[in-house]
Write a protein that holds these residues in place. Structure first.
Motif, PDB file in Angstrom:
ATOM      1  N   VAL A  27       0.837  -1.204   0.000  1.00  0.00           N
ATOM      2  CA  VAL A  27       0.000   0.000   0.000  1.00  0.00           C
ATOM      3  C   VAL A  27       0.868   1.248   0.000  1.00  0.00           C
ATOM      4  O   VAL A  27       0.602   2.220  -0.720  1.00  0.00           O
ATOM      5  CB  VAL A  27      -0.945  -0.005   1.219  1.00  0.00           C
ATOM      6  N   GLY A  28       1.934   1.241   0.792  1.00  0.00           N
ATOM      7  CA  GLY A  28       2.819   2.391   0.854  1.00  0.00           C
ATOM      8  C   GLY A  28       3.535   2.648  -0.460  1.00  0.00           C
ATOM      9  O   GLY A  28       3.708   3.796  -0.871  1.00  0.00           O
ATOM     10  N   GLU A  29       3.940   1.575  -1.145  1.00  0.00           N
ATOM     11  CA  GLU A  29       4.680   1.736  -2.394  1.00  0.00           C
ATOM     12  C   GLU A  29       3.773   2.177  -3.537  1.00  0.00           C
ATOM     13  O   GLU A  29       4.136   3.042  -4.333  1.00  0.00           O
ATOM     14  CB  GLU A  29       5.357   0.418  -2.768  1.00  0.00           C
ATOM     15  N   LEU A  30       2.586   1.582  -3.617  1.00  0.00           N
ATOM     16  CA  LEU A  30       1.701   1.890  -4.732  1.00  0.00           C
ATOM     17  C   LEU A  30       0.819   3.098  -4.468  1.00  0.00           C
ATOM     18  O   LEU A  30       0.331   3.716  -5.404  1.00  0.00           O
ATOM     19  CB  LEU A  30       0.820   0.668  -5.062  1.00  0.00           C
ATOM     20  N   GLY A  31       0.611   3.419  -3.195  1.00  0.00           N
ATOM     21  CA  GLY A  31      -0.271   4.523  -2.863  1.00  0.00           C
ATOM     22  C   GLY A  31      -1.710   4.168  -3.186  1.00  0.00           C
ATOM     23  O   GLY A  31      -2.207   4.446  -4.273  1.00  0.00           O
ATOM     24  N   ILE A  32      -2.378   3.498  -2.254  1.00  0.00           N
ATOM     25  CA  ILE A  32      -3.740   3.016  -2.490  1.00  0.00           C
ATOM     26  C   ILE A  32      -4.658   3.621  -1.425  1.00  0.00           C
ATOM     27  O   ILE A  32      -5.025   2.962  -0.461  1.00  0.00           O
ATOM     28  CB  ILE A  32      -3.792   1.473  -2.432  1.00  0.00           C
ATOM     29  N   PRO A  33      -5.051   4.885  -1.586  1.00  0.00           N
ATOM     30  CA  PRO A  33      -5.857   5.525  -0.541  1.00  0.00           C
ATOM     31  C   PRO A  33      -7.315   5.086  -0.524  1.00  0.00           C
ATOM     32  O   PRO A  33      -7.936   4.994   0.525  1.00  0.00           O
ATOM     33  CB  PRO A  33      -5.748   7.013  -0.886  1.00  0.00           C
ATOM     34  N   ASP A  34      -7.885   4.834  -1.703  1.00  0.00           N
ATOM     35  CA  ASP A  34      -9.315   4.573  -1.785  1.00  0.00           C
ATOM     36  C   ASP A  34      -9.664   3.097  -1.933  1.00  0.00           C
ATOM     37  O   ASP A  34     -10.764   2.682  -1.616  1.00  0.00           O
ATOM     38  CB  ASP A  34      -9.920   5.344  -2.966  1.00  0.00           C
ATOM     39  N   GLY A  35      -8.771   2.316  -2.435  1.00  0.00           N
ATOM     40  CA  GLY A  35      -9.053   0.908  -2.625  1.00  0.00           C
ATOM     41  C   GLY A  35      -9.788   0.634  -3.922  1.00  0.00           C
ATOM     42  O   GLY A  35     -10.166   1.534  -4.669  1.00  0.00           O
ATOM     43  N   THR A  36      -9.988  -0.645  -4.181  1.00  0.00           N
ATOM     44  CA  THR A  36     -10.646  -1.111  -5.394  1.00  0.00           C
ATOM     45  C   THR A  36     -12.094  -1.459  -5.082  1.00  0.00           C
ATOM     46  O   THR A  36     -12.418  -1.843  -3.966  1.00  0.00           O
ATOM     47  CB  THR A  36      -9.906  -2.359  -5.930  1.00  0.00           C
ATOM     48  N   LYS A  37     -12.947  -1.336  -6.059  1.00  0.00           N
ATOM     49  CA  LYS A  37     -14.349  -1.703  -5.894  1.00  0.00           C
ATOM     50  C   LYS A  37     -14.526  -3.203  -6.112  1.00  0.00           C
ATOM     51  O   LYS A  37     -13.849  -3.806  -6.946  1.00  0.00           O
ATOM     52  CB  LYS A  37     -15.213  -0.945  -6.911  1.00  0.00           C
ATOM     53  N   LEU A  38     -15.457  -3.802  -5.386  1.00  0.00           N
ATOM     54  CA  LEU A  38     -15.816  -5.192  -5.648  1.00  0.00           C
ATOM     55  C   LEU A  38     -16.397  -5.332  -7.051  1.00  0.00           C
ATOM     56  O   LEU A  38     -16.256  -6.374  -7.693  1.00  0.00           O
ATOM     57  CB  LEU A  38     -16.818  -5.690  -4.614  1.00  0.00           C
ATOM     58  N   ALA A  39     -17.039  -4.272  -7.540  1.00  0.00           N
ATOM     59  CA  ALA A  39     -17.578  -4.292  -8.900  1.00  0.00           C
ATOM     60  C   ALA A  39     -16.463  -4.454  -9.926  1.00  0.00           C
ATOM     61  O   ALA A  39     -16.632  -5.134 -10.944  1.00  0.00           O
ATOM     62  CB  ALA A  39     -18.365  -3.011  -9.178  1.00  0.00           C
ATOM     63  N   ASP A  40     -15.295  -3.855  -9.666  1.00  0.00           N
ATOM     64  CA  ASP A  40     -14.154  -4.003 -10.561  1.00  0.00           C
ATOM     65  C   ASP A  40     -13.655  -5.442 -10.566  1.00  0.00           C
ATOM     66  O   ASP A  40     -13.336  -6.005 -11.610  1.00  0.00           O
ATOM     67  CB  ASP A  40     -13.018  -3.064 -10.135  1.00  0.00           C
ATOM     68  N   LEU A  41     -13.580  -6.029  -9.370  1.00  0.00           N
ATOM     69  CA  LEU A  41     -13.164  -7.422  -9.242  1.00  0.00           C
ATOM     70  C   LEU A  41     -14.147  -8.339  -9.965  1.00  0.00           C
ATOM     71  O   LEU A  41     -13.742  -9.262 -10.675  1.00  0.00           O
ATOM     72  CB  LEU A  41     -13.059  -7.795  -7.762  1.00  0.00           C
ATOM     73  N   TRP A  42     -15.422  -8.094  -9.783  1.00  0.00           N
ATOM     74  CA  TRP A  42     -16.433  -8.950 -10.404  1.00  0.00           C
ATOM     75  C   TRP A  42     -16.334  -8.919 -11.925  1.00  0.00           C
ATOM     76  O   TRP A  42     -16.483  -9.939 -12.588  1.00  0.00           O
ATOM     77  CB  TRP A  42     -17.830  -8.535  -9.965  1.00  0.00           C
ATOM     78  N   ARG A  43     -16.074  -7.740 -12.484  1.00  0.00           N
ATOM     79  CA  ARG A  43     -15.944  -7.619 -13.941  1.00  0.00           C
ATOM     80  C   ARG A  43     -14.794  -8.499 -14.442  1.00  0.00           C
ATOM     81  O   ARG A  43     -14.920  -9.164 -15.476  1.00  0.00           O
ATOM     82  CB  ARG A  43     -15.719  -6.156 -14.323  1.00  0.00           C
ATOM     83  N   LEU A  44     -13.694  -8.519 -13.734  1.00  0.00           N
ATOM     84  CA  LEU A  44     -12.572  -9.370 -14.125  1.00  0.00           C
ATOM     85  C   LEU A  44     -12.942 -10.848 -14.020  1.00  0.00           C
ATOM     86  O   LEU A  44     -12.588 -11.654 -14.876  1.00  0.00           O
ATOM     87  CB  LEU A  44     -11.350  -9.075 -13.255  1.00  0.00           C
ATOM     88  N   LEU A  45     -13.649 -11.207 -12.950  1.00  0.00           N
ATOM     89  CA  LEU A  45     -14.066 -12.595 -12.783  1.00  0.00           C
ATOM     90  C   LEU A  45     -14.999 -13.035 -13.912  1.00  0.00           C
ATOM     91  O   LEU A  45     -14.907 -14.165 -14.400  1.00  0.00           O
ATOM     92  CB  LEU A  45     -14.760 -12.776 -11.431  1.00  0.00           C
ATOM     93  N   GLU A  46     -15.888 -12.160 -14.335  1.00  0.00           N
ATOM     94  CA  GLU A  46     -16.802 -12.500 -15.427  1.00  0.00           C
ATOM     95  C   GLU A  46     -16.049 -12.822 -16.711  1.00  0.00           C
ATOM     96  O   GLU A  46     -16.465 -13.697 -17.482  1.00  0.00           O
ATOM     97  CB  GLU A  46     -17.773 -11.354 -15.683  1.00  0.00           C
TER      98      GLU A  46
END
Length: 204
Positions: free
Chosen positions: A120-139
């Motif tokens: 998290v510190g290296e990439l800078g991830i303040p807001d996080g990813t949406k589960l909707a984004d993950l679901w699209r990849l799974l589909e």
């Protein structure tokens, strides 16, 4: 004599191409030698967007209800074959309601083992990813097909905010029969192995 002359002419024509190839090879080798051991391997790759949007058009945001999508189901009719959902994922993440918008994810491949806080510190991830984004990849890889998500023994991880707004990590692996999806607190100091793919929302 004519044959010898033709052979000489062909060699002269090939010399510039050979020089160009050697220059390119030398540059590539030099760049690789100059890479530091601690430098992360970050491919210039973007994963699939959540929603398809045509140029010049806007898309109305949709509500994504996690529990309506993330279900254990390995039957032939399953939208996504999921063989296992962890208890923490179900308790903290499957209860979420999200606003699905047009977002693309970037992929970072761990060159060395690393823990959540370091990533998290290296990439800078303040807001996080949406589960909707993950679901699209799974589909797109519903039955374990090749794609952005790797289907070998190395995990795919996403930093996602739970229903209380706390950042956690969701890990996704293809188990053969279906996808296995778990979750853990970000501060548990778990070490992810080399080759882990980190999916995160970068700058558009």
């Amino acid at each position: 004599m004519q044959v010898a002359g033709d052979l000489t002419a062909r060699r002269l024509v090939l010399i510039p191409y050979l020089i160009s190839w050697l220059v390119m090879f030398g540059f590539s080798a030099t760049a690789e030698e100059n890479r530091t051991e601690n430098e992360p391997v970050v491919p210039n790759v973007r994963a699939q967007c959540s929603l398809k949007v045509k140029a010049g058009k806007t898309v109305k945001a949709e509500t994504f209800v996690a529990r309506e999508h993330f279900k254990e189901d390995i039957t032939p009719t399953a939208r996504v074959r999921i063989s296992w959902l962890g208890a923490m994922f179900m308790r903290r993440f499957a209860v979420k309601f999200e606003t699905a918008v047009n977002r693309c994810l970037q992929i970072h491949i761990l060159k060395d083992p690393s823990n959540n806080n370091a990533i998290v510190g290296e990439l800078g991830i303040p807001d996080g990813t949406k589960l909707a984004d993950l679901w699209r990849l799974l589909e797109l890889q519903a039955n374990g097909e090749s794609g952005a998500l790797q289907t070998n023994s190395a995990p795919n991880i996403f930093f996602v905010r739970d229903d209380k707004g706390d950042l956690g990590v969701v890990d996704v692996l293809w188990g053969g029969a279906g996808w296995e999806i778990g979750a853990s607190p970000i501060g548990n100091q778990r070490t992810w192995p080399r080759g882990t793919r980190v999916f995160f929302h970068g700058a558009d």
